[in-house]
Write an enzyme that holds these catalytic residues in place. Structure first.
Site, short mmCIF file in Angstrom:
data_model
loop_
_atom_site.label_atom_id
_atom_site.label_comp_id
_atom_site.label_asym_id
_atom_site.label_seq_id
_atom_site.Cartn_x
_atom_site.Cartn_y
_atom_site.Cartn_z
N HIS A 137 0.81 -1.23 0.00
CA HIS A 137 0.00 0.00 0.00
C HIS A 137 0.84 1.28 0.00
O HIS A 137 0.33 2.34 0.35
CB HIS A 137 -0.88 0.04 1.25
CG HIS A 137 -1.80 -1.12 1.42
ND1 HIS A 137 -2.80 -1.38 0.54
CD2 HIS A 137 -1.86 -2.08 2.37
CE1 HIS A 137 -3.47 -2.46 0.95
NE2 HIS A 137 -2.92 -2.90 2.05
N HIS A 189 -7.91 -3.96 -0.49
CA HIS A 189 -7.30 -5.27 -0.71
C HIS A 189 -8.13 -6.05 -1.70
O HIS A 189 -8.00 -7.27 -1.83
CB HIS A 189 -7.22 -6.07 0.58
CG HIS A 189 -6.59 -5.33 1.71
ND1 HIS A 189 -7.31 -4.51 2.54
CD2 HIS A 189 -5.30 -5.26 2.11
CE1 HIS A 189 -6.48 -3.97 3.43
NE2 HIS A 189 -5.27 -4.41 3.19
#
Ligand SMILES: Nc1ncnc2c1ncn2[C@@H]1O[C@H](COP(=O)(O)OP(=O)(O)O)[C@@H](O)[C@H]1O
Ligand SMILES: Nc1ncnc2c1ncn2[C@@H]1O[C@H](COP(=O)(O)OP(=O)(O)O)[C@@H](O)[C@H]1O
Ligand SMILES: [Mg+2]
Ligand SMILES: [Mg+2]
Ligand SMILES: [Mg+2]
Ligand SMILES: [Mg+2]
Lengths: 215, 335, 335, 215
Positions: free
Chosen positions: B58, B220
């Site tokens: 991320h 996700h």
């Protein structure tokens, strides 16, 4: 096999660590459907960590080997499953603290201990599509098997059958925890990925104590 | 798998190696862990420490928010998986100068369980730990179940605000209060146009047709609100705004900070096209934009998509947003 | 087409609209053009003006380099197409405070022809114009034909250096000299893993199989050195370094600045993995890295891929690289 | 049609602007093969700019209409092709400066002027896979046609045939300019995108002066 010595536990964990990564893709797929798709990788990395940790556990007692292996799993593959699984192994291991061998009579208590540890850790209750939903039925089955005087292989195979049935029932459950929880009713129809992993492990255990690969 | 990587199981460790080689004056490893980094100049004497952590994949979340005016240490998990309690403990110790530590991270069950264990261990070692959980994604649960919502790009606001407050010499309780206000006042929603691939998984996390998008997807690839034919940028923004505004609610006369965040593959040009529409919509609603952030503040590997976050500005928030802060992994702070 | 856009023919104008709404204190339109932007606080009295321009689709190139310590004005073309001479002229006028203007842009024939016309017009209007062309991509032509090479991410070094030199109050000739030294000392090479799509074209510019990459591809999808099966990050870096080092040549004892640039879809994690290998290779070659930039400094919409650029540091270059500069579209300058 | 008045030129440019964008995809593909794939978009935007500019050119003489249209194209769709094409139209327009009508006798000189303007602007020489490689052969053909006393439609059709043949020959050429130039021998085999656009325009012109769509 009627009892598990420390070296039996190590041999079993080695077999488990060799076998589980072969299910990586199946677990990835299930987790991708109602989660984030990392469970296959988690199992592969965590099982390798268990395997790599075994030589150091040589000489320890069965309960310690289980507990430490759970911690090893979650150290390298921390995750929801990792924390839950480590908690389960630590709780089961604690249950046989001080014992040199695990006998069939120990199994129901070990699985119950694992279940209550998991519940305390993650706050899940039965029917919420978590590994509790396979652990609790297995504990019941094992209790009955012990009461009926079954052998370790018999009890293990019965536990595995119960586990599969219970896994099937997780399909109809609505997830309340973890990523599946955001899906609500959309999580219905898919079997719980974590419980699937547990069933594969129990299958491995049943074959191990039956003294060979009879799957 | 369209990736520039080596062994997929070395993905995280090689990323950290590269990061440490790149910014040796900025990052240092925490003692006793390969998966925890701290500010090279930390812990800062007398300052409350702030620790975060979560799965890899991320950037700039999570490790990119370590730095002056931001966070003190971070624990680093495998891709999309929680860090281990050991790494979290190492980060917590490295962040503590005696003033206590705030655990500030996204509301994900793996992170919560593992951070929970780490906090217990830290407390046994005499470190005071408080926890604030970011839960900004409005589509992940109804507002009545806000506690179970997941975190997306709104993490940035919480980090910036808490970091600035700690820098001011605030106490642990005060830093937590500022973080909680930022968290409470932040609402986000995103859209995904393509999947990402976890390197070691080797397969895209989800399938999505060439002419489809998913509204409300998590960072996700967690399923979102609904799958639809690709909508125009304006339509997407309209739907996001329609979901976000009533949730807090944001009302006429409010001042807000806006974050238009790219998930990875979506180019900056498209973020500006979206921001344009956000301005039009907020103008209509009588909401004033005081500060805006447009760029990649929280990604999902190579996922195409974007999210919009609003934070209602109250109390100290404007001052804390504008305070100086530095990390080489972030876009320049807009002036 | 996985894009968050509205009418593809409005792509560029809506991007500019969003940008102006986002940063009204930073950017302003140039008089008489919808496709030219200037520093809101420019032209700076007595300072040499620097103007760039080129096709859209490369943010932060080109407009993201307008700002203090950087460039003064930019002309903006359609996606991957040159701006018009009118827009270039408008930018040139807006950048001129009487000290003359440097046209600093990439060596592409469309930009050259159109900037050529604009320079003629500017000179007729009494503005002194000099031109420096960036041509850093080593695979686009052999070193003997360096003048015909195309520009890729090395643009960043030229912009940073020229901008800093102009800020110091240097004359037009001196600014051009600094830019030319940066250009001469810079070598780049990239790799593409997936195509980009020009919004109004609607189709990916090129086809590439799921397991293929193209070494040496240009930032508009211009064919490169060769198409191969996907190589590991380390292999890619090794091949890039093998092509770059002998080209200048970079030699033992040299000090360099390194840029590992993401083309769009490639996540930062992978850029750090690549940077790691660059460090290993340069260490072996006895070359010292003095400054490194890792992130998206020149993109190709949503193309997956990356490039590595090296600039040999001589004379004023280290000082000029470290000088302050600001644009809200760039990563924070590494300290 | 034997002569082109100012309003004929405007009518032709309107027909051209309507027709050329229909070839967007074909031109995109060719340019994507040896360039960057923007030529189709460039033609679509540039032709729209020509069309939008026509009302303002009402009342101007033919040469001015051509020159201004070239500038309009490149203002909205600046690019290599835009600059080259604007230069070509400006040069051709200059060649008929002051004339109220374009006659067949003007054509060879107009195309020659366009070719030398293009060559001066971009530095290309014959055989380098640019629009020069269709302009120069057309200029020759037109000269011969005029010498032979052909009508405007005859000359235009002959020019179009030559253009097609010349376009075919660009396939074998190695690009030296623009993006194709970086490809070297790899540019061989693909016909020049810019020359393809010119051929499509000449085809349109031939049909226009023949008084209808006879393609
Ligand atoms: N609170 C909980 N108690 C027990 N098991 C849980 C709980 N939450 C999740 N699980 C189990 O963990 C599995 C998901 O593990 P994992 O993929 O690591 O989660 P995540 O990626 O969402 O962090 C689920 O399938 C479920 O069996
Ligand atoms: N120097 C030149 N002289 C004449 N025509 C040229 C020249 N360079 C390129 N062209 C023409 O322009 C066409 C490409 O135009 P365009 O797509 O706008 O270029 P780019 O996208 O590379 O800037 C080529 O097919 C060729 O016909
Ligand atoms: Mg998971
Ligand atoms: Mg996970
Ligand atoms: Mg182009
Ligand atoms: Mg082109």
């Amino acid at each position: 096999m009627e009892k598990l010595s420390a070296s039996d536990v190590i041999a079993f964990l080695r077999m488990l660590a060799d076998e589980m990564p072969t299910h990586k893709e199946r677990l990835r797929e299930l987790d991708a459907e109602i989660g984030d798709g990392d469970l296959g990788v988690t199992i592969a990395i965590g099982m390798k960590a268990i395997r790599d940790g075994l030589p150091e556990l040589e000489g320890d007692e069965p309960g310690v080997i289980l507990a430490r292996s759970g911690m090893n799993f979650n150290r390298e593959a921390a995750s929801t499953f990792g924390a839950i699984f480590a908690t389960a192994l630590m709780s089961a291991g604690k249950h046989v603290r001080g014992k040199a061998e695990i006998e069939v009579e120990d199994l129901p208590g070990m699985i119950e201990a694992a279940a209550s540890g998991v519940s305390a850790r993650g706050g899940a209750r039965p029917g919420e599509k978590t590994i509790l939903d396979v652990l609790l039925p297995m504990a019941e089955t094992l209790e009955r098997e012990v009461a009926e005087g079954s052998s370790l292989p018999e009890a293990a195979r019965a536990a595995h059958e119960t586990c599969l049935e219970a896994l099937e029932k997780t399909k109809e459950m609505e997830a309340k925890h973890g990523r599946g929880g955001w899906l609500k009713e959309k999580s219905v129809g898919v079997q719980d990925p974590g419980s699937t992993a547990i069933c594969l492990m129990v299958d491995c255990f049943a074959r191990f104590v039956s003294g060979g690969d009879q799957s | 798998m369209k990736k520039l990587i080596n062994d997929p199981f070395e993905f995280v460790d090689e990323t950290i190696e590269g990061l440490l080689l790149a910014y040796p004056n900025h990052f240092e490893r925490c003692e006793g862990s390969d998966r925890a980094l701290k500010r090279a100049d930390g812990p800062v004497e007398g300052k409350v420490g702030i620790v975060t952590g979560g799965g890899s994949g991320h950037i700039p979340v999570f490790l990119g928010y370590v730095g002056p005016g931001l966070l003190d240490a971070v624990s680093i998990g495998n891709v999309f998986s929680s860090p281990s309690p050991d790494d979290m403990l190492a980060a917590t110790k490295a962040a503590d100068s005696g003033a206590g530590v705030l655990h500030l991270y996204g509301n994900y069950s793996g992170d919560k369980m593992n951070f929970g264990m780490a906090a217990e261990m830290a407390e046994m070692e005499g470190i005071e730990v408080q926890t604030s959980l970011v839960a900004d994604d409005v589509v992940s649960a109804p507002v009545a179940e806000r506690d179970s919502r997941r975190a997306v790009a709104g993490l940035m606001f919480a980090y910036k605000v808490a970091g600035a407050r700690a820098d001011e010499g605030a106490s642990l309780a005060e830093v937590k209060e500022a973080a909680d206000l930022a968290i409470f006042n932040t609402r986000s929603m995103g859209v995904a146009l393509s999947s990402c691939t976890i390197p070691a998984a080797g397969e895209p996390t989800f399938e999505i047709a060439d002419d489809e998008m998913e509204l409300g997807m998590g960072i996700h690839g967690e399923p979102g609100l609904r799958r639809t034919k690709i909508m125009s940028a304006d339509e997407v923004v309209d739907e996001i705004i329609a979901n976000i505004l009533p949730d807090l609610p944001f009302e006429e006369g409010d001042e807000v900070a806006v974050l238009v965040n790219g998930l990875g593959a979506t180019p900056p040009e498209e973020l500006f096209i979206m921001y344009r529409r956000v301005v039009h919509r907020l103008d209509e609603a009588g909401i004033t934009i005081r500060q805006r952030y447009i760029g990649e503040y929280a990604t999902s590997m190579e996922m195409a998509g974007a999210s919009v976050s609003l934070m209602k500005l109250e109390g100290d928030l404007p001052r804390l947003l504008d305070a100086p802060a530095y990390s080489p992994l972030l876009p320049q702070w807009p002036k």
